[in-house]
Design an enzyme around this catalytic site. Sequence first.
Site, short mmCIF file in Angstrom:
data_model
loop_
_atom_site.label_atom_id
_atom_site.label_comp_id
_atom_site.label_asym_id
_atom_site.label_seq_id
_atom_site.Cartn_x
_atom_site.Cartn_y
_atom_site.Cartn_z
N CYS A 50 7.78 1.16 59.53
CA CYS A 50 7.68 0.44 58.26
C CYS A 50 8.97 -0.34 57.97
O CYS A 50 9.25 -1.32 58.63
CB CYS A 50 7.33 1.42 57.14
SG CYS A 50 6.77 0.61 55.62
N TYR A 51 9.77 0.09 56.99
CA TYR A 51 11.02 -0.62 56.70
C TYR A 51 11.94 -0.61 57.92
O TYR A 51 12.64 -1.61 58.20
CB TYR A 51 11.72 0.03 55.50
CG TYR A 51 12.95 -0.73 55.03
CD1 TYR A 51 12.83 -1.74 54.08
CD2 TYR A 51 14.21 -0.44 55.53
CE1 TYR A 51 13.95 -2.45 53.66
CE2 TYR A 51 15.33 -1.13 55.12
CZ TYR A 51 15.19 -2.14 54.18
OH TYR A 51 16.30 -2.84 53.76
N GLU A 92 4.07 9.37 61.18
CA GLU A 92 4.40 10.74 60.76
C GLU A 92 3.39 11.35 59.81
O GLU A 92 3.38 12.58 59.62
CB GLU A 92 5.80 10.77 60.13
CG GLU A 92 5.92 10.15 58.75
CD GLU A 92 6.17 8.65 58.75
OE1 GLU A 92 6.71 8.14 57.77
OE2 GLU A 92 5.81 7.99 59.75
#
Length: 532
Positions: free
Chosen positions: A89-90, A178
């Site tokens: 993501c980020y 995750e």
Amino acid sequence: MAQASSNQTGSKVLVFDFGAQYGQLIARRVRDLHVYSEIVPCDITADEVRAMNPAALILSGGPASVYAEDAPTIDPEVLNLGLPVLGFCYGHQTMAAVLGGEVSHSDIGEYGPATIERDRESALFNATPIEQTVWMSHRDSVSRAPEGFVVTSSTDVCPVASMECPERKLYSTQFHPEVRHTEYGQQILSNFLFNICGIEPTWTMDNLVETMSREIREKVGDDRVILALSGGVDSSVVAALGARAIGRQMTCVFINHGLLRKGEPEQVEEVFTKQFDVDFIHVHAEDRYAALLDGVTEPEEKRRIIGTQFWKEFFAVAQQLDGVKYLAQGTIYPDIIESGARKTGGKASTIKSHHNLIPFPEGVHFDLIEPLDHFFKDEVRELGLALGLPEHIVYRQPFPGPGLAIRIIGAVSPEKLEILKNADAIVREELDAYNARLFEATGERNSEHSCWQYFAVLPDIKSVGVMGDERTYQRPVIIRAVESSDAMTADWAKLPYEVLGKISSRIVAEVPGVNRVAYDITSKPPATIEWE
């Protein structure tokens, strides 16, 4: 003791924290695969990373935009260390931005399940299907991969759902492997750790005990350690670990304020005088606490009195001991995360103040030893079993520091304490048995219907009843039983009527002074688990 197991195998994974709500979860998923991991600040330098000698790095997600003025980022040299790196993501967007790719703000975000389609073969996606469901949470996305990278999957909204540069061992995904909603997420993590990084899955509780014991011995040397032993899981595990590592160099001080559950003081003393070789001091402070709490009804005042007196009692003992340099604490990973402490990343929001902050008296100071500060509660329980602690301590339920004082509504008195201790013992005995039956039937200690926490509450009222053809005017007892995993939210336990009926019958029959039993069926929120 922040590096409690960092040198255990030489196969540590560092999780860079960008403020992700899933940051802890990433570290936990890695440990589930028997690889040690810990969270570090995202702005750690390349030299600091090199000194920690990790086997791999994972860049977490985060709530910011990579182009925001105060956006967290990484030292670019971290990506030049030659270590395998996986970004989520980020972290995926940061990797792209730092290496010269482009990140764009999309008019259409992706939140929740999404279907990715793999564009090519990839070691990261080995043994997973061409199309698969993943969990997305973004509006910004990588619009152009950096030079040397290839795109390995996409969605209808996200052109670069994953990318990689195998030559530099750099991999990243826009989605979150995750979380359980990513159906092949654990396989992707496994592929990264074992196939790409070549890490061996050797992180186990047994060799962890050896490593932590050695590190405590090296740190303490010939000095002495003191521990405030509450009898709860965390402090008991630290006591057992200290006993194994340094024996009678550790003094365990057990402050008995008279507010523990029935039988607990005796259990604690038996375990730490007969099973473990530590210097054990049992401070009987019951009368002093009773005098201080007499007539006190306000719950926060109860907490203040109990907490202040606890440390007075503890330091009175500590100052009588010679050669004590260290204070050991049962601080665990969620305590650190919730306090927003930099030692675990520093980008997480502060949820509550650290419950183990010590009010050292003037002129008194000890260095801290916190061997559990990188571990989750269920890992601490596993460690306790590996150390030989009995199950009745390892699986002891959460219990507030002020004890039964905040489960007695209104003023605390010897009569009320006796009633509550006896009623609570029945609740725990019957629901322990109920949970044991579920465990036997399902093979899971935390099955869908098992109780996570359960206890009795004594309200400050009386009610009319009939016992033996005579009118009674006695106290009710309230049963509180909840299902939860982390205490942040909880639902009331859907107990079978026959279980509730048996608890009620036993309490009324066996506990003098009680003529009524009620069951609290309120979730958290809007209620809390405890009553005060």
